[in-house]
Scaffold this active site. Structure first.
Site, PDB file in Angstrom:
ATOM      1  CB  SER A 179      11.935  -5.544 -10.977  1.00  0.00           C
ATOM      2  OG  SER A 179      12.372  -6.305 -12.081  1.00  0.00           O
ATOM      3  N   GLY A 184      12.238  -8.829  -7.557  1.00  0.00           N
ATOM      4  CA  GLY A 184      11.272  -9.791  -7.047  1.00  0.00           C
ATOM      5  C   GLY A 184      10.628  -9.302  -5.763  1.00  0.00           C
ATOM      6  N   GLY A 197      11.305  -5.792  -4.129  1.00  0.00           N
ATOM      7  CA  GLY A 197      10.795  -4.539  -4.653  1.00  0.00           C
ATOM      8  C   GLY A 197      11.604  -3.950  -5.787  1.00  0.00           C
ATOM      9  N   GLY A 241       6.800  -8.009 -13.440  1.00  0.00           N
ATOM     10  CA  GLY A 241       7.618  -6.970 -14.049  1.00  0.00           C
ATOM     11  C   GLY A 241       6.845  -6.162 -15.080  1.00  0.00           C
ATOM     12  CG  ASP A 242       5.316  -8.132 -18.361  1.00  0.00           C
ATOM     13  OD1 ASP A 242       6.461  -7.746 -18.682  1.00  0.00           O
ATOM     14  OD2 ASP A 242       4.913  -9.296 -18.547  1.00  0.00           O
TER      15      ASP A 242
END
Length: 309
Positions: A214, A216, A219, A245-246
């Site tokens: 990831s 930010g 994408g 992210g989760d």
């Protein structure tokens, strides 16, 4: 069932302010306290998507009691294992543009408590379709903890996702998790590589079956057995990126449950991650934004070469 592992569960306290200014006194607009840690956030999002979930990890002391009470209030299945030491707290300050976090180290876990957890986890893994191992390890937990749990999960037929960094992630690679999901900082901390594609390939070479990095607002990049893709949201989202992210991990776990093709998994994970930034708290997402962005995600195939997995 999606079983999430949060060995370093926390009571997350979120403050909102108009602007965060170093060395200044701030008037807080709102305060929210809820059960947190990466795996708890994953479970919240997965449950909101309609999946049966369960939360396991450690909880101790008054903070642990507060964590369990909030899980019950949220309707999340609590399979946390008790420890004698006090669970940690985190503080996140959100100013509408970004977020700043302060994280305590967590409780000291005894050898007997880790053994009790592994026994409990083995029982839960029997009923799980996907196991998600997320976040930092509290003091006292062995560095190969995620490798041990991935191995147990696979023996019981569950597929696995690991979201960690550094030595705990490097140790987990030996167990060959189905998906590893670092962000750029975690990728660098783990393999010393800042470029997502090269870093993703390095993690695959070390044992990961698939890697999603990831980046930010830029994408996600996926290096998989079906090919390599980069997915980008249609626009930059302002808000609280703490649980983005989760949310991506929750979508990836859901994709494993449904055995969805990688391009669809990546679109869903990118859209859900962006929609989580638009929500005020980690573990939540803006549902209309998610459904809108699912069809707006830009997906580029970088390499059609299949990995030998």
């Amino acid at each position: 069932m999606i079983l999430t592992v949060t060995l370093n569960a926390a009571l997350d306290v979120t403050y909102t302010v108009d602007a965060l200014v170093p060395y200044a006194t701030h008037r807080i607009g709102s305060v929210t306290a809820r059960a947190g840690g990466k795996g708890v956030n994953v479970a919240r999002v997965a449950a909101a998507l309609g999946h049966e979930t369960a939360v396991t990890g450690f909880a101790g002391g008054a903070t642990g009691t507060a964590i369990r009470a909030e899980l019950a209030a949220a309707g999340l299945r609590d399979e946390l294992v008790a420890v004698a030491a006090e669970s940690r707290r985190t503080a996140t300050v959100v100013d509408g543009v970004d977020a700043t976090g302060f994280h305590e180290p967590g409780p000291e876990v005894r050898t007997t408590e880790w053994s009790a957890f592994c026994a409990s986890f083995a029982g839960l893994a029997r009923a799980a379709h996907v196991v998600v191992c997320s976040g930092s390890l509290p003091p006292g937990v062995p560095l190969d903890a995620y490798a041990v749990l991935v191995d147990i999960a696979r023996r019981h037929g569950a597929r696995t996702v690991v979201d960690a960094e550094g030595s705990s992630l490097r140790a987990a690679l030996a167990a060959r998790p189905d998906i590893v999901k670092p962000n750029l900082a975690e990728l660098t901390a783990t393999v010393g590589i800042t470029e997502p594609l090269a870093g993703g390939r390095a993690l695959c070479a070390a044992g990961a079956r698939s890697v999603v990095v990831s980046s930010g607002p830029d994408g996600l990049l996926a290096v998989t057995g079906e090919g390599t893709w980069r997915a980008r949201p249609p626009r930059r989202i302002r808000g609280n990126p703490t649980g983005a992210g989760d949310a991506a991990v929750a979508a990836l776990a859901a994709g494993l449950v449904h055995d969805a093709p990688w391009p669809r998994r990546l679109r869903d994970a990118t859209a859900l991650s962006a929609a989580a930034v638009a929500a005020p708290l980690a573990g939540e997402f803006d549902a209309p934004a998610y459904h809108r962005m699912r069809v707006e995600i830009s997906l580029e195939e970088l390499d059609a070469t299949h990995l030998d997995r």
